[in-house]
Design a protein around this motif. Sequence first.
Motif, PDB file in Angstrom:
ATOM      1  N   GLN A 117       0.827  -1.213   0.000  1.00 25.06           N
ATOM      2  CA  GLN A 117       0.000   0.000   0.000  1.00 25.06           C
ATOM      3  C   GLN A 117       0.859   1.260   0.000  1.00 25.06           C
ATOM      4  OE1 GLN A 117      -0.296  -2.683   1.922  1.00 25.06           O
ATOM      5  NE2 GLN A 117      -2.404  -3.034   2.627  1.00 25.06           N
ATOM      6  N   ILE A 118       1.954   1.238   0.771  1.00 24.59           N
ATOM      7  CA  ILE A 118       2.829   2.406   0.837  1.00 24.59           C
ATOM      8  C   ILE A 118       3.493   2.653  -0.521  1.00 24.59           C
ATOM      9  CG2 ILE A 118       4.920   3.356   1.899  1.00 24.59           C
ATOM     10  CD1 ILE A 118       4.164   1.738   4.418  1.00 24.59           C
ATOM     11  N   ALA A 119       3.956   1.574  -1.143  1.00 27.90           N
ATOM     12  CA  ALA A 119       4.604   1.704  -2.459  1.00 27.90           C
ATOM     13  C   ALA A 119       3.631   2.255  -3.491  1.00 27.90           C
ATOM     14  CB  ALA A 119       5.155   0.350  -2.899  1.00 27.90           C
ATOM     15  N   ALA A 120       2.380   1.813  -3.444  1.00 32.24           N
ATOM     16  CA  ALA A 120       1.377   2.318  -4.391  1.00 32.24           C
ATOM     17  C   ALA A 120       1.117   3.808  -4.167  1.00 32.24           C
ATOM     18  CB  ALA A 120       0.080   1.530  -4.237  1.00 32.24           C
ATOM     19  N   ALA A 121       1.026   4.225  -2.900  1.00 35.65           N
ATOM     20  CA  ALA A 121       0.805   5.644  -2.593  1.00 35.65           C
ATOM     21  C   ALA A 121       2.001   6.490  -3.014  1.00 35.65           C
ATOM     22  CB  ALA A 121       0.540   5.817  -1.100  1.00 35.65           C
ATOM     23  N   GLU A 122       3.201   5.957  -2.809  1.00 37.08           N
ATOM     24  CA  GLU A 122       4.398   6.698  -3.195  1.00 37.08           C
ATOM     25  C   GLU A 122       4.531   6.801  -4.708  1.00 37.08           C
ATOM     26  OE1 GLU A 122       9.181   6.895  -2.130  1.00 37.08           O
ATOM     27  OE2 GLU A 122       7.964   5.193  -1.446  1.00 37.08           O
ATOM     28  N   ALA A 123       4.133   5.750  -5.426  1.00 31.41           N
ATOM     29  CA  ALA A 123       4.176   5.791  -6.900  1.00 31.41           C
ATOM     30  C   ALA A 123       3.203   6.830  -7.447  1.00 31.41           C
ATOM     31  CB  ALA A 123       3.854   4.412  -7.457  1.00 31.41           C
ATOM     32  N   ALA A 124       2.043   6.959  -6.791  1.00 27.66           N
ATOM     33  CA  ALA A 124       1.046   7.941  -7.236  1.00 27.66           C
ATOM     34  C   ALA A 124       1.473   9.365  -6.915  1.00 27.66           C
ATOM     35  CB  ALA A 124      -0.302   7.639  -6.587  1.00 27.66           C
ATOM     36  N   MET A 125       2.194   9.544  -5.774  1.00 27.66           N
ATOM     37  CA  MET A 125       2.643  10.886  -5.365  1.00 27.66           C
ATOM     38  C   MET A 125       4.029  10.740  -4.743  1.00 27.66           C
ATOM     39  SD  MET A 125       0.647  13.647  -2.949  1.00 27.66           S
ATOM     40  CE  MET A 125      -0.849  13.507  -3.931  1.00 27.66           C
ATOM     41  N   PRO A 126       5.097  10.814  -5.550  1.00 32.33           N
ATOM     42  CA  PRO A 126       6.454  10.497  -5.077  1.00 32.33           C
ATOM     43  C   PRO A 126       6.954  11.348  -3.910  1.00 32.33           C
ATOM     44  CG  PRO A 126       6.385  10.533  -7.474  1.00 32.33           C
ATOM     45  CD  PRO A 126       5.065  11.061  -7.001  1.00 32.33           C
ATOM     46  N   THR A 127       6.471  12.596  -3.771  1.00 30.21           N
ATOM     47  CA  THR A 127       6.955  13.461  -2.690  1.00 30.21           C
ATOM     48  C   THR A 127       6.105  13.363  -1.429  1.00 30.21           C
ATOM     49  OG1 THR A 127       5.678  15.319  -3.564  1.00 30.21           O
ATOM     50  CG2 THR A 127       7.962  15.106  -4.304  1.00 30.21           C
ATOM     51  N   GLY A 128       5.137  12.500  -1.426  1.00 32.04           N
ATOM     52  CA  GLY A 128       4.345  12.309  -0.203  1.00 32.04           C
ATOM     53  C   GLY A 128       2.925  12.754  -0.367  1.00 32.04           C
ATOM     54  N   PRO A 129       2.164  12.738   0.744  1.00 33.29           N
ATOM     55  CA  PRO A 129       2.625  12.605   2.132  1.00 33.29           C
ATOM     56  C   PRO A 129       3.050  11.207   2.561  1.00 33.29           C
ATOM     57  CG  PRO A 129       0.247  12.682   2.080  1.00 33.29           C
ATOM     58  CD  PRO A 129       0.693  12.913   0.675  1.00 33.29           C
ATOM     59  N   VAL A 130       2.712  10.168   1.739  1.00 37.00           N
ATOM     60  CA  VAL A 130       3.058   8.799   2.117  1.00 37.00           C
ATOM     61  C   VAL A 130       4.242   8.330   1.283  1.00 37.00           C
ATOM     62  CG1 VAL A 130       2.270   6.419   2.266  1.00 37.00           C
ATOM     63  CG2 VAL A 130       0.668   8.285   2.729  1.00 37.00           C
ATOM     64  N   THR A 131       5.339   8.032   1.960  1.00 35.53           N
ATOM     65  CA  THR A 131       6.486   7.382   1.331  1.00 35.53           C
ATOM     66  C   THR A 131       7.010   6.337   2.321  1.00 35.53           C
ATOM     67  OG1 THR A 131       8.179   8.866   2.224  1.00 35.53           O
ATOM     68  CG2 THR A 131       7.129   9.546   0.162  1.00 35.53           C
ATOM     69  N   VAL A 132       7.884   5.487   1.849  1.00 33.18           N
ATOM     70  CA  VAL A 132       8.435   4.448   2.730  1.00 33.18           C
ATOM     71  C   VAL A 132       9.181   5.080   3.899  1.00 33.18           C
ATOM     72  CG1 VAL A 132      10.091   2.545   2.893  1.00 33.18           C
ATOM     73  CG2 VAL A 132       8.588   2.721   0.897  1.00 33.18           C
ATOM     74  N   VAL A 133      10.016   6.082   3.608  1.00 35.51           N
ATOM     75  CA  VAL A 133      10.801   6.726   4.662  1.00 35.51           C
ATOM     76  C   VAL A 133       9.884   7.423   5.663  1.00 35.51           C
ATOM     77  CG1 VAL A 133      12.484   8.539   5.153  1.00 35.51           C
ATOM     78  CG2 VAL A 133      12.838   7.006   3.210  1.00 35.51           C
ATOM     79  N   LYS A 134       8.906   8.173   5.159  1.00 32.21           N
ATOM     80  CA  LYS A 134       8.002   8.900   6.051  1.00 32.21           C
ATOM     81  C   LYS A 134       7.147   7.948   6.881  1.00 32.21           C
ATOM     82  CE  LYS A 134       7.781  13.141   3.332  1.00 32.21           C
ATOM     83  NZ  LYS A 134       6.936  14.083   2.556  1.00 32.21           N
ATOM     84  N   ALA A 135       6.776   6.828   6.299  1.00 34.03           N
ATOM     85  CA  ALA A 135       5.999   5.840   7.056  1.00 34.03           C
ATOM     86  C   ALA A 135       6.805   5.303   8.234  1.00 34.03           C
ATOM     87  CB  ALA A 135       5.575   4.698   6.136  1.00 34.03           C
ATOM     88  N   TRP A 136       8.082   5.034   8.000  1.00 34.47           N
ATOM     89  CA  TRP A 136       8.922   4.530   9.089  1.00 34.47           C
ATOM     90  C   TRP A 136       9.157   5.602  10.154  1.00 34.47           C
ATOM     91  CZ3 TRP A 136       9.760   0.011  10.900  1.00 34.47           C
ATOM     92  CH2 TRP A 136       9.716  -1.094  10.067  1.00 34.47           C
ATOM     93  N   ILE A 137       9.360   6.843   9.730  1.00 34.72           N
ATOM     94  CA  ILE A 137       9.544   7.923  10.701  1.00 34.72           C
ATOM     95  C   ILE A 137       8.305   8.038  11.595  1.00 34.72           C
ATOM     96  CG2 ILE A 137       9.736  10.436  10.966  1.00 34.72           C
ATOM     97  CD1 ILE A 137      11.479  10.429   8.428  1.00 34.72           C
ATOM     98  N   GLU A 138       7.133   8.031  10.980  1.00 41.08           N
ATOM     99  CA  GLU A 138       5.898   8.155  11.742  1.00 41.08           C
ATOM    100  C   GLU A 138       5.696   6.977  12.683  1.00 41.08           C
ATOM    101  OE1 GLU A 138       1.992   9.250  13.079  1.00 41.08           O
ATOM    102  OE2 GLU A 138       3.859  10.252  12.522  1.00 41.08           O
ATOM    103  N   MET A 139       5.958   5.755  12.216  1.00 35.10           N
ATOM    104  CA  MET A 139       5.729   4.589  13.065  1.00 35.10           C
ATOM    105  C   MET A 139       6.760   4.490  14.192  1.00 35.10           C
ATOM    106  SD  MET A 139       2.919   3.265  12.318  1.00 35.10           S
ATOM    107  CE  MET A 139       3.034   1.896  13.451  1.00 35.10           C
ATOM    108  N   ILE A 140       8.011   4.897  13.935  1.00 35.53           N
ATOM    109  CA  ILE A 140       9.007   4.906  15.012  1.00 35.53           C
ATOM    110  C   ILE A 140       8.566   5.883  16.104  1.00 35.53           C
ATOM    111  CG2 ILE A 140      11.374   5.597  15.603  1.00 35.53           C
ATOM    112  CD1 ILE A 140      12.210   4.455  12.854  1.00 35.53           C
TER     113      ILE A 140
END
Length: 381
Positions: free
Chosen positions: A81-104
């Motif tokens: 799901q994160i990869a699909a959201a990042e492909a649709a909007m590469p700068t966010g708000p959802v990216t792999v890096v941002k997802a990990w920052i938020e979950m940490i």
Amino acid sequence: MQASSLLQLALMGILVAILPLSMVWMSADVNKFRKLVWVAVFLTFDLIVFGGFTRLTDSGLGCPDWPGCYGMANPFLAHEQIAAAEAAMPTGPVTVVKAWIEMIHRYLAMGIGVIIMALLFTSIVQWRKTRVQAFKPGIPLALFVFVCIQGAFGAWTVTLKLQPVIVTIHLLLGMGLLALLTWLGGREDYLMQPPAPAGDNAALRRIRVLAILAAVVITAQIALGGWVSTNYATLACDEFPLCDGQVVPPMDFEHGFHLWRELGKTAAGHYLPFSALVAIHWVHRNFAIVVVAVLGLLVWRAWRQPYLARHARLLALVLFVQLLTGIATVYLDFPLAIAVMHNAGAALLVLLATMLNYRVKYQLEVNRAKSAAAPAASAVL
């Protein structure tokens, strides 16, 4: 969210808390409750700094649901799901890096929640056994309630899509949690080793009034700073000390300080005008003058008292660095590292102002106790 994912999240919070809990348990310190309190202070400070990093990297919606990430306990499980959201909007708000920052950030918050529950459990059990004042459960219970409210605002931060007033309150609650933990730490220090009578009570009372006023103006400035950050108004004035070449530039206070509205929108749903962002930034910048005046007077008075001089020096140093990082944020076009330092400086001001408040309060209590004991001793003789 499925029960299995909720269970995994709960286990993650316990795992985060296990290391500090184990370190306290295995330490040679006799007063482990006091040590755990100060460990909680340290971790809460870290959480506030990392929360600032999360906000400043636009990672608040890195996982657009709560408490998990696309209903999963970690971004690994939600990778598709994160990869699909990042492909649709590469700068966010959802990216792999941002997802990990938020979950940490969420994992750290859950770990602190577990530690506060451990503090509450320990205080209740020990209070029932011993009735020792160090275990009086009033403040630990308040901490538990506080952290539950903070968790609710953390959830609303996500579900209401970073609405500025919710994010700002979330920040203030984090600072309040730090202050309350610091106050509890002060109580434990005082009960373990009460200070000797010292100083003039009249001078101490004046310092106490200033210390309370300092706490109020610091809180107000943090609220204004949070409002600047959550409205992305940091660079609305890109020079210092002037703003857009003027001492008092054109400003829209009505839209800038209307609290209940969407991010970037007015209450009517239109885009927020730039003059509103200027107003937000200008007020925060100029209220800093009030903060410097109040804290400067507090530092001057406290520095003259030997038992408060160390706190006064630290407060003066942090205030000076905080001013530098605030100015540098504007001059250097909002570098992330300095912006995070500015957020950390605000947390340090809260911590030091709280420490100074309890130090003065308890010193007055010690002095009053000595004064009350002196006539009684004279009567006996």
